[in-house]
Structure formats: C-alpha cells, structure tokens
Design an enzyme around this catalytic site. Sequence first.
Site, PDB file in Angstrom:
ATOM      1  N   TYR A 156       0.855  -1.201   0.000  1.00  0.00           N
ATOM      2  CA  TYR A 156       0.000   0.000   0.000  1.00  0.00           C
ATOM      3  C   TYR A 156       0.892   1.253   0.000  1.00  0.00           C
ATOM      4  O   TYR A 156       0.484   2.315  -0.481  1.00  0.00           O
ATOM      5  CB  TYR A 156      -0.957  -0.033   1.193  1.00  0.00           C
ATOM      6  CG  TYR A 156      -2.161   0.864   1.026  1.00  0.00           C
ATOM      7  CD1 TYR A 156      -3.059   0.667  -0.020  1.00  0.00           C
ATOM      8  CD2 TYR A 156      -2.403   1.912   1.912  1.00  0.00           C
ATOM      9  CE1 TYR A 156      -4.158   1.493  -0.180  1.00  0.00           C
ATOM     10  CE2 TYR A 156      -3.505   2.739   1.761  1.00  0.00           C
ATOM     11  CZ  TYR A 156      -4.379   2.522   0.717  1.00  0.00           C
ATOM     12  OH  TYR A 156      -5.465   3.352   0.554  1.00  0.00           O
ATOM     13  N   LYS A 163      -2.884   8.527   2.945  1.00  0.00           N
ATOM     14  CA  LYS A 163      -4.107   8.411   3.756  1.00  0.00           C
ATOM     15  C   LYS A 163      -3.866   8.930   5.175  1.00  0.00           C
ATOM     16  O   LYS A 163      -4.787   9.458   5.810  1.00  0.00           O
ATOM     17  CB  LYS A 163      -4.602   6.964   3.800  1.00  0.00           C
ATOM     18  CG  LYS A 163      -5.108   6.426   2.464  1.00  0.00           C
ATOM     19  CD  LYS A 163      -6.269   7.212   1.893  1.00  0.00           C
ATOM     20  CE  LYS A 163      -6.936   6.521   0.721  1.00  0.00           C
ATOM     21  NZ  LYS A 163      -7.867   7.394   0.005  1.00  0.00           N
TER      22      LYS A 163
HETATM   23  P1  NAP Z   1     -12.478   4.219  -8.083  1.00  0.00           P
HETATM   24  O1  NAP Z   1     -13.833   3.774  -8.465  1.00  0.00           O
HETATM   25  O2  NAP Z   1     -11.376   3.926  -9.036  1.00  0.00           O
HETATM   26  O3  NAP Z   1     -12.525   5.766  -7.705  1.00  0.00           O
HETATM   27  C1  NAP Z   1     -11.357   6.580  -7.636  1.00  0.00           C
HETATM   28  C2  NAP Z   1     -11.719   7.887  -8.253  1.00  0.00           C
HETATM   29  O4  NAP Z   1     -10.662   8.869  -8.128  1.00  0.00           O
HETATM   30  C3  NAP Z   1     -11.992   7.753  -9.742  1.00  0.00           C
HETATM   31  O5  NAP Z   1     -13.254   8.304 -10.053  1.00  0.00           O
HETATM   32  C4  NAP Z   1     -10.871   8.568 -10.355  1.00  0.00           C
HETATM   33  O6  NAP Z   1     -11.193   9.121 -11.606  1.00  0.00           O
HETATM   34  C5  NAP Z   1     -10.712   9.631  -9.312  1.00  0.00           C
HETATM   35  N1  NAP Z   1      -9.540  10.472  -9.577  1.00  0.00           N
HETATM   36  C6  NAP Z   1      -8.245  10.094  -9.700  1.00  0.00           C
HETATM   37  N2  NAP Z   1      -7.486  11.164 -10.021  1.00  0.00           N
HETATM   38  C7  NAP Z   1      -8.331  12.236 -10.086  1.00  0.00           C
HETATM   39  C8  NAP Z   1      -8.173  13.608 -10.387  1.00  0.00           C
HETATM   40  N3  NAP Z   1      -6.971  14.144 -10.683  1.00  0.00           N
HETATM   41  N4  NAP Z   1      -9.265  14.429 -10.364  1.00  0.00           N
HETATM   42  C9  NAP Z   1     -10.488  13.927 -10.098  1.00  0.00           C
HETATM   43  N5  NAP Z   1     -10.706  12.628  -9.822  1.00  0.00           N
HETATM   44  C10 NAP Z   1      -9.636  11.787  -9.831  1.00  0.00           C
HETATM   45  O7  NAP Z   1     -12.043   3.505  -6.704  1.00  0.00           O
HETATM   46  P2  NAP Z   1     -12.656   3.522  -5.223  1.00  0.00           P
HETATM   47  O8  NAP Z   1     -12.090   2.321  -4.568  1.00  0.00           O
HETATM   48  O9  NAP Z   1     -14.117   3.725  -5.262  1.00  0.00           O
HETATM   49  O10 NAP Z   1     -11.926   4.788  -4.575  1.00  0.00           O
HETATM   50  C11 NAP Z   1     -12.610   5.846  -3.941  1.00  0.00           C
HETATM   51  C12 NAP Z   1     -11.876   6.230  -2.661  1.00  0.00           C
HETATM   52  O11 NAP Z   1     -12.032   5.169  -1.712  1.00  0.00           O
HETATM   53  C13 NAP Z   1     -10.378   6.449  -2.836  1.00  0.00           C
HETATM   54  O12 NAP Z   1      -9.970   7.539  -2.025  1.00  0.00           O
HETATM   55  C14 NAP Z   1      -9.806   5.160  -2.268  1.00  0.00           C
HETATM   56  O13 NAP Z   1      -8.480   5.311  -1.804  1.00  0.00           O
HETATM   57  C15 NAP Z   1     -10.773   4.918  -1.138  1.00  0.00           C
HETATM   58  N6  NAP Z   1     -10.761   3.566  -0.564  1.00  0.00           N
HETATM   59  C16 NAP Z   1     -10.913   2.484  -1.372  1.00  0.00           C
HETATM   60  C17 NAP Z   1     -10.877   1.225  -0.808  1.00  0.00           C
HETATM   61  C18 NAP Z   1     -10.990  -0.006  -1.656  1.00  0.00           C
HETATM   62  O14 NAP Z   1     -10.568  -1.071  -1.235  1.00  0.00           O
HETATM   63  N7  NAP Z   1     -11.552   0.096  -2.858  1.00  0.00           N
HETATM   64  C19 NAP Z   1     -10.697   1.054   0.580  1.00  0.00           C
HETATM   65  C20 NAP Z   1     -10.582   2.187   1.364  1.00  0.00           C
HETATM   66  C21 NAP Z   1     -10.588   3.433   0.797  1.00  0.00           C
HETATM   67  P3  NAP Z   1     -10.502   8.421 -12.914  1.00  0.00           P
HETATM   68  O15 NAP Z   1     -11.068   7.052 -13.006  1.00  0.00           O
HETATM   69  O16 NAP Z   1     -10.907   9.333 -14.007  1.00  0.00           O
HETATM   70  O17 NAP Z   1      -9.031   8.428 -12.677  1.00  0.00           O
END
Ligand code: NAP
Length: 256
Positions: A156, A163
């Site tokens: 990670y 984070k």
């Molecule tokens: P996701 O569907 O891939 O969402 C991530 C988002 O961030 C995407 O919409 C992406 O857009 C956007 N992003 C990246 N660079 C950007 C920029 N410069 N400007 C605007 N948007 C941008 O994945 P997710 O898992 O739902 O992630 C959402 C949040 O949850 C993140 O902060 C992640 O770290 C957190 N989280 C996830 C998990 C897990 O296991 N999935 C666990 C804990 C926390 P693009 O696709 O256009 O790049």
Amino acid sequence: MGWMTGKNVLVTGLANERSLAFAIAQQLAAEGATLALTYQGEALRDRVGKLAETLDTRLVLPCDVSQDEDVDQLFTTLRREWGGLDGLVHAIAFAEKTDLEGPYYNVSRRGFLLAMEIGAYSFTALARGAAPLMEGRGGSMLTLTYFGAEKVIPHYNIMGVTKAALEASVRYLANDFGGAGIRVNAISAGPIKTLSARGVRDFNEMLSHVAEKAPLRRNITAEDVGHTGLFLLSDRSAGITGEILHVDCGYNVMGM
Ligand code: NAP
C-alpha cells in the site's frame, strides 16, 4: 420525507458502477438528496453521465482536482445552480502503479507528490471551496480512507502515507469549520474490488485475509459503505465530527 430531502450534495470520484462514490450516491438519492457528480476528463463524461441518469441527476460537471481552475469553476457553478450546499463526498485517490509494489522507500519524489496532491491535498482544496456554500446550513464533508494509514499493509506504500495525511486533514478541517456548524469525517473502508483497488498488488490476498480474520468473517460490500456514508452526511450524525469511522467488518480491532 427521506433522510436527505431538501439537501444538495456534491459527489466526486465516480469512475464506474463499482466506485464507492456511486454506492454512497445511490443511498443519498434513495433518501431524497439532490446530487451533482463530477468526472475527470472528457473520456469519462459519458460513463459518469450514464450513472447520473440512474440517480436522476442533472448536474454532471468536469473536475480534475489537480487543476485549481477546475475546482474554482465547480463551486462557481454550484453557487449559480443551487445557491447552497449541504454535503461533499470526496472519493479520490491516485498513485503510480510502480509505487504500489516493492518497498515503500523506492517511491520517487514525483510519485510521492502526485499521490499526496490527488489523494490528500484535493480534500482540503474541495473543503475550502465547499465551506462558504455550507455556512448556515449545517453541512457535512466526507472522505474515504484505509487502514494502511494506521498500520503497514504490504504494497500500500505511498497510499498509506497519503491516507495518514488525509486523516490528519479531517481533524484539522473539523476544527477549522466546526464553528460554522460544518462537520468533517472519514470512512475507513475495508478492501473492496474497484478500479483503483486493482492497482494494489496482491489485492486478492488482502480480501481473503480479511474474510478469514475480521470479526464478522467477511469482506465489506459497497452497500455497507453507502449506508455509513448516508449516515455521516445526514443529520442523524449531527454530533460526530473529526471522526475516522471504520467500515471494515471489525478488522482493525484484531491484534493477530
Ligand atoms: P475508483 O472507483 O477507481 O474511484 C477513484 C476515483 O478517483 C476515480 O473516479 C478517479 O477518476 C478519481 N480520480 C483520480 N485522479 C483524479 C483527479 N486528478 N481528479 C479527479 N478525480 C480523480 O475507486 P474507489 O475504490 O471507489 O476509490 C474511492 C476512494 O475510496 C479512494 O480515495 C480510495 O483510496 C478509497 N478507498 C478504497 C478502498 C478499496 O478497497 N476500494 C478502501 C478504502 C478506501 P478516474 O477514473 O478518471 O481516474
């Protein structure tokens, strides 16, 4: 009357129907919220537009959080369209794939700054833009974090360091905006397979480890995150701010 009837909420971070932001948006819409969604880059406009249709959402706005002009324009548009804002969902993170494998210390200066800018600074930038629109309305801001901020999770790496900065930002922002009645919280979500998660090496191993060790003996679902997001954005959580709430089937309480 739904929990969110009469409330305007900005939701960022929708990439597809698996995005945690989408799960939260679905719960908000079901409880009567009026939503605005953002997308990054023209390539995603249609895809996010289709998700917006399923949520009965008219406002679909561009915003690359690395661009100050995009952030400024976003809030100018929301002020014009809505006048005021009740909720902000920040669900954005990015790291170079090469920085999510091998030892943490190999992270480059560029990779470090990029992850920090997109994953941590952007929440502060969006909060700064949202707060003036929330004054007098008891607004709620929410971001998404992960246990890798607190403990070492193999691979990670820079995302864990990012984070940790994001979680500290939640506490500082809660204090900054608390006097205006604005709350700031985070959900620390357990691992769940989304587009970004696929960038983390050995992600499937993380899933099976959690399913075996977490007190609830399962992985979380996107719906679990959606429900808690709804709670934190609604008035039902009116006494909670500066909090990092674990939605992880209890994994974080285990010592072994
Ligand atoms: P996701 O569907 O891939 O969402 C991530 C988002 O961030 C995407 O919409 C992406 O857009 C956007 N992003 C990246 N660079 C950007 C920029 N410069 N400007 C605007 N948007 C941008 O994945 P997710 O898992 O739902 O992630 C959402 C949040 O949850 C993140 O902060 C992640 O770290 C957190 N989280 C996830 C998990 C897990 O296991 N999935 C666990 C804990 C926390 P693009 O696709 O256009 O790049």
